[in-house]
Design a protein around this motif. Structure first.
Motif, PDB file in Angstrom:
ATOM      1  N   GLU A  15       0.830  -1.205   0.000  1.00 33.12           N
ATOM      2  CA  GLU A  15       0.000   0.000   0.000  1.00 33.12           C
ATOM      3  C   GLU A  15       0.867   1.258   0.000  1.00 33.12           C
ATOM      4  OE1 GLU A  15      -3.219   0.358  -0.305  1.00 33.12           O
ATOM      5  OE2 GLU A  15      -4.045  -1.598   0.183  1.00 33.12           O
ATOM      6  N   ARG A  16       1.935   1.223   0.761  1.00 31.90           N
ATOM      7  CA  ARG A  16       2.786   2.398   0.909  1.00 31.90           C
ATOM      8  C   ARG A  16       3.712   2.606  -0.297  1.00 31.90           C
ATOM      9  NH1 ARG A  16       5.924   1.437   5.723  1.00 31.90           N
ATOM     10  NH2 ARG A  16       7.431   0.556   4.286  1.00 31.90           N
ATOM     11  N   PRO A  19       1.234   1.930  -4.455  1.00 33.32           N
ATOM     12  CA  PRO A  19      -0.199   2.201  -4.375  1.00 33.32           C
ATOM     13  C   PRO A  19      -0.955   1.701  -5.609  1.00 33.32           C
ATOM     14  CG  PRO A  19       1.100   4.247  -4.280  1.00 33.32           C
ATOM     15  CD  PRO A  19       2.055   3.111  -4.408  1.00 33.32           C
ATOM     16  N   GLU A  75      -8.498  -3.950   8.081  1.00 33.89           N
ATOM     17  CA  GLU A  75      -8.287  -2.515   7.909  1.00 33.89           C
ATOM     18  C   GLU A  75      -7.324  -1.961   8.961  1.00 33.89           C
ATOM     19  OE1 GLU A  75      -8.765   1.457   6.509  1.00 33.89           O
ATOM     20  OE2 GLU A  75      -9.121  -0.455   5.532  1.00 33.89           O
ATOM     21  N   ARG A  81      -2.420   2.735  12.766  1.00 34.68           N
ATOM     22  CA  ARG A  81      -2.808   3.152  11.423  1.00 34.68           C
ATOM     23  C   ARG A  81      -3.703   2.130  10.755  1.00 34.68           C
ATOM     24  NH1 ARG A  81       1.995   5.175   8.016  1.00 34.68           N
ATOM     25  NH2 ARG A  81       0.363   6.322   6.972  1.00 34.68           N
ATOM     26  N   THR A  82      -4.523   2.638   9.842  1.00 30.68           N
ATOM     27  CA  THR A  82      -5.379   1.774   9.042  1.00 30.68           C
ATOM     28  C   THR A  82      -4.873   1.753   7.603  1.00 30.68           C
ATOM     29  OG1 THR A  82      -6.878   3.558   8.405  1.00 30.68           O
ATOM     30  CG2 THR A  82      -7.398   2.361  10.455  1.00 30.68           C
ATOM     31  N   THR A  84      -6.635   2.514   5.080  1.00 30.53           N
ATOM     32  CA  THR A  84      -7.152   3.742   4.492  1.00 30.53           C
ATOM     33  C   THR A  84      -6.237   4.926   4.794  1.00 30.53           C
ATOM     34  OG1 THR A  84      -9.416   2.924   4.612  1.00 30.53           O
ATOM     35  CG2 THR A  84      -9.144   5.308   4.411  1.00 30.53           C
ATOM     36  N   GLN A  85      -5.737   5.019   6.021  1.00 30.70           N
ATOM     37  CA  GLN A  85      -4.836   6.118   6.374  1.00 30.70           C
ATOM     38  C   GLN A  85      -3.544   6.042   5.564  1.00 30.70           C
ATOM     39  OE1 GLN A  85      -4.724   5.308  10.577  1.00 30.70           O
ATOM     40  NE2 GLN A  85      -5.991   7.115  11.028  1.00 30.70           N
ATOM     41  N   ARG A  87      -3.243   4.775   2.552  1.00 28.94           N
ATOM     42  CA  ARG A  87      -3.575   5.190   1.196  1.00 28.94           C
ATOM     43  C   ARG A  87      -3.740   6.709   1.094  1.00 28.94           C
ATOM     44  NH1 ARG A  87      -8.255   0.831   0.520  1.00 28.94           N
ATOM     45  NH2 ARG A  87      -6.966  -0.977   0.039  1.00 28.94           N
ATOM     46  N   GLN A  88      -4.352   7.320   2.090  1.00 26.65           N
ATOM     47  CA  GLN A  88      -4.619   8.756   2.047  1.00 26.65           C
ATOM     48  C   GLN A  88      -3.357   9.597   2.227  1.00 26.65           C
ATOM     49  OE1 GLN A  88      -7.662   9.194   5.028  1.00 26.65           O
ATOM     50  NE2 GLN A  88      -9.292   8.614   3.609  1.00 26.65           N
ATOM     51  N   LYS A  89      -2.339   9.038   2.851  1.00 27.02           N
ATOM     52  CA  LYS A  89      -1.103   9.772   3.069  1.00 27.02           C
ATOM     53  C   LYS A  89      -0.371  10.044   1.770  1.00 27.02           C
ATOM     54  CE  LYS A  89       3.039   9.965   5.814  1.00 27.02           C
ATOM     55  NZ  LYS A  89       3.892   9.363   6.786  1.00 27.02           N
TER      56      LYS A  89
END
Length: 90
Positions: A15-16, A19, A75, A81-82, A84-85, A87-89
């Motif tokens: 994810e990090r 993406p 999640e 951290r999740t 979603t967090q 991904r949003q970063k």
């Protein structure tokens, strides 16, 4: 058994670092509690923190080999951290 249904560390890095390119991190786990019972042991599944201590005590009191499966939301990838967090970063 702590079961969030994914390879969490690998998923977090994907994810990090990559993406949108998450691959092969979902797991198809058995029902671990049922598996324990099938072999003559004690098996329970818990999904809430409050349910763990009583399940653990029942497992100890059974005097059998035991599995307490703790199902977690995938999640919640880390304690702070999740997914979603992460991904949003980006």
């Amino acid at each position: 058994v702590v079961n969030n249904g994914i390879y969490g560390t690998i998923r977090m890095h994907q994810e990090r670092e990559y993406p949108g390119r998450v691959v092969a991190t979902e797991l198809k786990n058995p029902d671990f509690a049922a598996l324990a019972r099938a072999y003559g042991g004690h098996g329970e599944t818990v999904e809430k923190t409050a349910d763990f201590a009583p399940a653990f005590e029942r497992a100890r009191a059974s005097c059998k080999p035991a599995i307490v499966e703790i199902r977690l939301d995938p999640e919640a990838i880390t304690p702070t951290r999740t997914i979603t967090q992460i991904r949003q970063k980006l």
